[in-house]
Design a protein around this motif. Sequence first.
Motif, PDB file in Angstrom:
ATOM      1  N   ILE A 201      29.872 -13.442   1.621  1.00 29.57           N
ATOM      2  CA  ILE A 201      30.035 -12.570   0.294  1.00 29.57           C
ATOM      3  C   ILE A 201      29.411 -13.714  -0.449  1.00 29.57           C
ATOM      4  O   ILE A 201      28.031 -13.162  -1.205  1.00 29.57           O
ATOM      5  CB  ILE A 201      31.221 -12.604   0.122  1.00 29.57           C
ATOM      6  N   ARG A 202      29.316 -14.894  -0.308  1.00 27.23           N
ATOM      7  CA  ARG A 202      28.429 -16.055  -1.447  1.00 27.23           C
ATOM      8  C   ARG A 202      27.380 -15.098  -1.065  1.00 27.23           C
ATOM      9  O   ARG A 202      26.123 -14.463  -1.672  1.00 27.23           O
ATOM     10  CB  ARG A 202      28.662 -17.175  -0.899  1.00 27.23           C
ATOM     11  N   SER A 203      26.042 -14.617   0.041  1.00 27.26           N
ATOM     12  CA  SER A 203      24.826 -15.085   0.480  1.00 27.26           C
ATOM     13  C   SER A 203      25.266 -13.372   0.048  1.00 27.26           C
ATOM     14  O   SER A 203      23.271 -13.191  -0.578  1.00 27.26           O
ATOM     15  CB  SER A 203      25.399 -14.791   2.381  1.00 27.26           C
ATOM     16  N   ILE A 204      25.637 -12.144   0.690  1.00 27.32           N
ATOM     17  CA  ILE A 204      25.176 -10.893  -0.111  1.00 27.32           C
ATOM     18  C   ILE A 204      24.804 -10.745  -1.723  1.00 27.32           C
ATOM     19  O   ILE A 204      24.057 -10.219  -1.982  1.00 27.32           O
ATOM     20  CB  ILE A 204      26.361 -10.122  -0.154  1.00 27.32           C
ATOM     21  N   LEU A 205      26.371 -11.919  -2.150  1.00 26.55           N
ATOM     22  CA  LEU A 205      26.047 -10.823  -3.895  1.00 26.55           C
ATOM     23  C   LEU A 205      24.816 -12.437  -4.520  1.00 26.55           C
ATOM     24  O   LEU A 205      24.911 -11.674  -6.091  1.00 26.55           O
ATOM     25  CB  LEU A 205      26.927 -11.503  -4.767  1.00 26.55           C
ATOM     26  N   SER A 206      24.562 -13.567  -3.881  1.00 25.98           N
ATOM     27  CA  SER A 206      23.189 -14.536  -4.378  1.00 25.98           C
ATOM     28  C   SER A 206      22.097 -13.986  -4.189  1.00 25.98           C
ATOM     29  O   SER A 206      21.044 -14.083  -5.027  1.00 25.98           O
ATOM     30  CB  SER A 206      23.579 -15.534  -3.434  1.00 25.98           C
ATOM     31  N   ASP A 207      22.011 -12.358  -3.359  1.00 22.92           N
ATOM     32  CA  ASP A 207      20.331 -12.644  -3.456  1.00 22.92           C
ATOM     33  C   ASP A 207      20.635 -10.980  -4.416  1.00 22.92           C
ATOM     34  O   ASP A 207      21.160  -9.851  -4.677  1.00 22.92           O
ATOM     35  CB  ASP A 207      20.186 -11.084  -1.873  1.00 22.92           C
ATOM     36  N   THR A 208      19.025 -11.430  -4.775  1.00 25.93           N
ATOM     37  CA  THR A 208      18.313 -10.803  -6.014  1.00 25.93           C
ATOM     38  C   THR A 208      18.423  -9.630  -6.240  1.00 25.93           C
ATOM     39  O   THR A 208      18.790  -8.350  -6.433  1.00 25.93           O
ATOM     40  CB  THR A 208      17.568 -10.931  -7.252  1.00 25.93           C
ATOM     41  N   GLU A 209      18.270  -9.390  -5.064  1.00 26.79           N
ATOM     42  CA  GLU A 209      17.812  -7.302  -4.324  1.00 26.79           C
ATOM     43  C   GLU A 209      18.629  -6.554  -4.252  1.00 26.79           C
ATOM     44  O   GLU A 209      19.048  -5.373  -4.663  1.00 26.79           O
ATOM     45  CB  GLU A 209      16.816  -7.795  -3.327  1.00 26.79           C
ATOM     46  N   ASN A 210      19.666  -7.653  -3.828  1.00 21.15           N
ATOM     47  CA  ASN A 210      21.466  -6.985  -3.766  1.00 21.15           C
ATOM     48  C   ASN A 210      21.844  -6.603  -4.719  1.00 21.15           C
ATOM     49  O   ASN A 210      22.331  -5.261  -4.979  1.00 21.15           O
ATOM     50  CB  ASN A 210      22.134  -7.853  -2.814  1.00 21.15           C
ATOM     51  N   GLN A 211      21.761  -7.551  -5.570  1.00 17.68           N
ATOM     52  CA  GLN A 211      22.191  -7.484  -6.462  1.00 17.68           C
ATOM     53  C   GLN A 211      21.402  -5.784  -7.394  1.00 17.68           C
ATOM     54  O   GLN A 211      22.060  -5.932  -7.965  1.00 17.68           O
ATOM     55  CB  GLN A 211      21.975  -8.350  -8.249  1.00 17.68           C
ATOM     56  N   LEU A 505      25.431  -3.327   3.420  1.00 19.30           N
ATOM     57  CA  LEU A 505      25.608  -4.145   3.185  1.00 19.30           C
ATOM     58  C   LEU A 505      27.704  -4.065   3.837  1.00 19.30           C
ATOM     59  O   LEU A 505      27.875  -4.996   3.316  1.00 19.30           O
ATOM     60  CB  LEU A 505      25.700  -4.702   1.678  1.00 19.30           C
ATOM     61  N   LEU A 506      27.632  -3.095   3.168  1.00 19.59           N
ATOM     62  CA  LEU A 506      29.436  -2.388   3.478  1.00 19.59           C
ATOM     63  C   LEU A 506      29.034  -2.881   5.252  1.00 19.59           C
ATOM     64  O   LEU A 506      30.102  -3.789   5.781  1.00 19.59           O
ATOM     65  CB  LEU A 506      29.241  -1.485   3.044  1.00 19.59           C
ATOM     66  N   ARG A 507      28.379  -2.155   5.855  1.00 16.88           N
ATOM     67  CA  ARG A 507      28.494  -2.725   7.244  1.00 16.88           C
ATOM     68  C   ARG A 507      28.681  -4.560   7.621  1.00 16.88           C
ATOM     69  O   ARG A 507      29.644  -4.603   8.641  1.00 16.88           O
ATOM     70  CB  ARG A 507      28.177  -1.997   8.031  1.00 16.88           C
ATOM     71  N   GLN A 508      27.775  -4.959   7.035  1.00 21.36           N
ATOM     72  CA  GLN A 508      27.491  -6.261   7.229  1.00 21.36           C
ATOM     73  C   GLN A 508      29.013  -7.063   6.789  1.00 21.36           C
ATOM     74  O   GLN A 508      29.251  -7.851   7.130  1.00 21.36           O
ATOM     75  CB  GLN A 508      26.310  -6.708   6.156  1.00 21.36           C
ATOM     76  N   VAL A 509      29.613  -6.647   5.727  1.00 17.13           N
ATOM     77  CA  VAL A 509      30.887  -7.003   5.335  1.00 17.13           C
ATOM     78  C   VAL A 509      31.824  -6.582   6.492  1.00 17.13           C
ATOM     79  O   VAL A 509      32.725  -7.677   7.155  1.00 17.13           O
ATOM     80  CB  VAL A 509      31.753  -6.312   3.351  1.00 17.13           C
ATOM     81  N   LYS A 510      32.150  -5.333   7.091  1.00 15.46           N
ATOM     82  CA  LYS A 510      32.932  -5.235   7.888  1.00 15.46           C
ATOM     83  C   LYS A 510      32.913  -5.740   8.994  1.00 15.46           C
ATOM     84  O   LYS A 510      34.293  -6.453   9.962  1.00 15.46           O
ATOM     85  CB  LYS A 510      32.401  -3.329   8.323  1.00 15.46           C
TER      86      LYS A 510
END
Length: 976
Positions: A201-211, A505-510
């Motif tokens: 989750i740190r990797s996902i939410l730290s990414d500015t494009e993802n944000q 991103l959802l699939r990555q979390v799952k």
Amino acid sequence: MIAQKELQRLAGHMKGELRYDYASRIMYATDASVYREVPVAVARPHHSDDLLRIIGFARKHRLPLIPRAAGTSLAGQVVGYGLVVDVSKHMNRIMELNTDERWVTVQPGVILDDLNRFLKPYGLFFGPETSSSNRCMIGGMVGNNACGAHSLIYGSTRDHTLAVRALLSDGSEVEFSALSPEEFAHKCQGSTLESDLYRNIRSILSDTENQHAIRTHYPDRGVKRRNMGYALDLLLDCQPFDPDGPNFNFCRMLAGSEGTLAFFTEIKLNLVPLPPQHKALLCVHCSSLQEALQGNLVLLRHHTVAIELMDEIILAQTEQNIAQRRNRFFIHGQPAAILIAEFAKDTPAQLNEAVSGAITALREQAIGFAYPVVNGDDIARVWELRKAGLGVLSNMPGDAKPVAVIEDAAICPQFLPGFIAEFQQMLQSLQLNSVYFAHVATGELHLRPILNLKLPEQVKLFRELGSRMALLVKKYRGSLSGEHGDGRLRGEFLPLMLGEKNYALLRQVKHCWDPLHLLNPGKIVDAPPMHESHRYITGKQTVLPATYFNFSKSGGILGSVEQCNGSADCRKRLEAGGTMCPSYMATLDEADSTRARANIIREFLTRPYKRNPFSQREIQEVLHRCLSCKACKSECPSNVDMAKVKAECLQQFYRTHPIPFRAWTVANISLITRLGMIAPDLYNTLVRSRITGTLIKKIMGFTHRRPLPVLPGISLRDWANRDVRHVHSKKGTIVLFVDEFTNYQDAEVGIAAINLLNALGYEAILPLHRPSGRSYLSKGLLRQAKRLASINVNMLADLVSDEVPLVGIEPSAILTFKDEYLDLLRGEEAEKARHLSDNTFMFDEFIMREVGKGNVSPADFVDDAREVRLHGHCHQKSLITTRASVEFLGLPVNYRVVELKTGCCGMAGSFGYERKNYRLSMDIGELSLFPAVRQSADDVIIAAPGTSCRQQISDGTGRNALHPIQVMYKALRAKP
């Protein structure tokens, strides 16, 4: 396939239960959605150790796990192939309460209403309130992020979820709670699956494009109810990703994850103080839906705590529901929609000011034509009507039903008028109609288009409507899932709603949380198309034999069970009140719920069979523990009359199978007792003898723990023919129905009835007629019951009128005229039956009618002070209510009458006598009836109109219960 021996080995290691027979799987194969997939087995764990074994088993065999509680799923979340893990029966303890810090820890199977009853003495409660609060469970509420009517004030479940103890997909046990930035960084270290979750989750939410993608494509922050996908937008608002945000807590995402990420074992909840005591409901009657939506905006400016909307279609359906018909007291005329607005204030003055101000504002804008204000205990009745909304919709006759497809959209309230206008244009272009009900204060819309999903073209339209609705919701930046989740129904539209990047991103979390995709797969991400795995095979014609009962109102017997929409009202516990479903209340086993019975029957009647589909063993097994109490006929919002369905299924079974000796004997009990009356002393000696009585019970399949009923020295008819009665002040005449139970077994009750009538100035005539047929109905011998109904209707129709009513003593017998006879007879006989039904009364109903005319008064009875506790008969509660019985017993001015909140007694005619039912029968009695009787002082009168109820009270407590007629005869001021 998993070998049965492997499942048996798992069952042997579990303290809980594991069932893998076909019947139990079918019970769990359907829910309130349209989906059906047959699981492998059903497990009911006791605790975390059982869950660990289940997860280990699932990993070994790559077998999906489907977490299941009850009462919150509407989008196919809990159907699928795999092992259903039902936490409702055993994992339902309240673990710890801290009143100072206002939190409680519970297991996932705790029911919301049970929790709030436990918390009430402490001045606290759990804020989110679902319409299914009397059976929905906290685990499901967290899984679906349930909201409820008062979310305007209390928000959703995730807003109050402080911590979750859970088992991850690898079997590791973790606890999720609020973490400071330092604690979050520490969690990211290590080599466990838990550490992987935090690093991911740190990797996902730290990414500015993802944000940017999350903030751009997730629903508008003004939408309070938003529950699409995983709540990455909410986690992004937390530290360390937002320095000004709250501490990071994975619970914000676990709430709404639908059991796809972890298996909850304990949940820590925030509590809030009880709301202000002074409440009122303003029920605004509107002439159009658009007017109601504008009224919602006006009411929002007046500090309401809840605003709910019901449209004319739902209101019309409540007229057809026995229980909800009584709750329509506040409705005036024919409104197109009603807004139910709740106000809560600290003082009556503040409350009156708030309500008056809202009414004035509405009138100024010409919104509404009636504004009834509801206070006190009647508030609960209005909310009960609203809560029944989903269930009553299934009462629509025919195959076309209001279906869940777009029923969970949430839009900012100010945009609702425009949104609904476009939605109606869309429906018009598709030539569809829709039902509207909503948590309108927060923009939550339960829109249910009427579709027939048995037709291929309608299934195609079903999916097209889902797609077009998704585009419309996205246009308004709303949430396609407001509180019921994505599940199977809306999961496929997430790429459209959130964008492909966010979906990735959802699939990555799952995948990080559940690499083997064992936890409720196919929900939220990688969901199959919404029109696959439907309950019905489209285009298939189901051909069934002609029925003995008339099921035409529901489109046949299959339509009757298809009225069940899975809303699980039959799974409510005893504490919730009511009678449905007594066997489930005692066992807490899905197999004993009305829903399970409907699922089994629906399954086998829609499958192709060369032979009699009613002969399937599974149908007979699931129906056997139905007590035919008829509570479902009134308490089920969909009016599923399982007693009627059971009787029909049994008769259809007998078309190709011999009638069991026990069934034949019980059905013909009136013939047996009539023969016994030739020599009653001999009969009584035989049934009470230890040798012959035991033999008779063994032959009958009856338990040895109950004494068989004995016969009186004279039957009621013989007494009436012998006794000369004089009525000095004749106020009227009644036709007394001498039922088969009163005539032979309870003659003393009948004698008291005639004497009481005579003393009050009424003549009772006892015409010839046949037995009511109740015993035949109970055993499914409908041919014989129909013949008796025909004879009785023809013999009595010309004798009975409004001036000379038909009056009965035993509820189960006299109420056949108001219930089964109407469905057994056809043509001219059916018209006669309706005439009789309109003029048929239980004894206490008749007396209270005469009280209303001024013909009977409290002066006819003694002034002595007594306390009476009444246990009502199930059929009476379901079909006509017990109100007349309470009022009847309360005629003596100093009699204090308390109606026991006891549900079903558990006897149900011969049910409690049968050896295999005895334990269940007594367990039902122990739920509330036996304790209530035992707690009554010796001088308290126990009253019960049902002969079976009085026998059950005697067997279970040793107390002698009286028929209300006997109580009132003794209370006469001047006896004949």
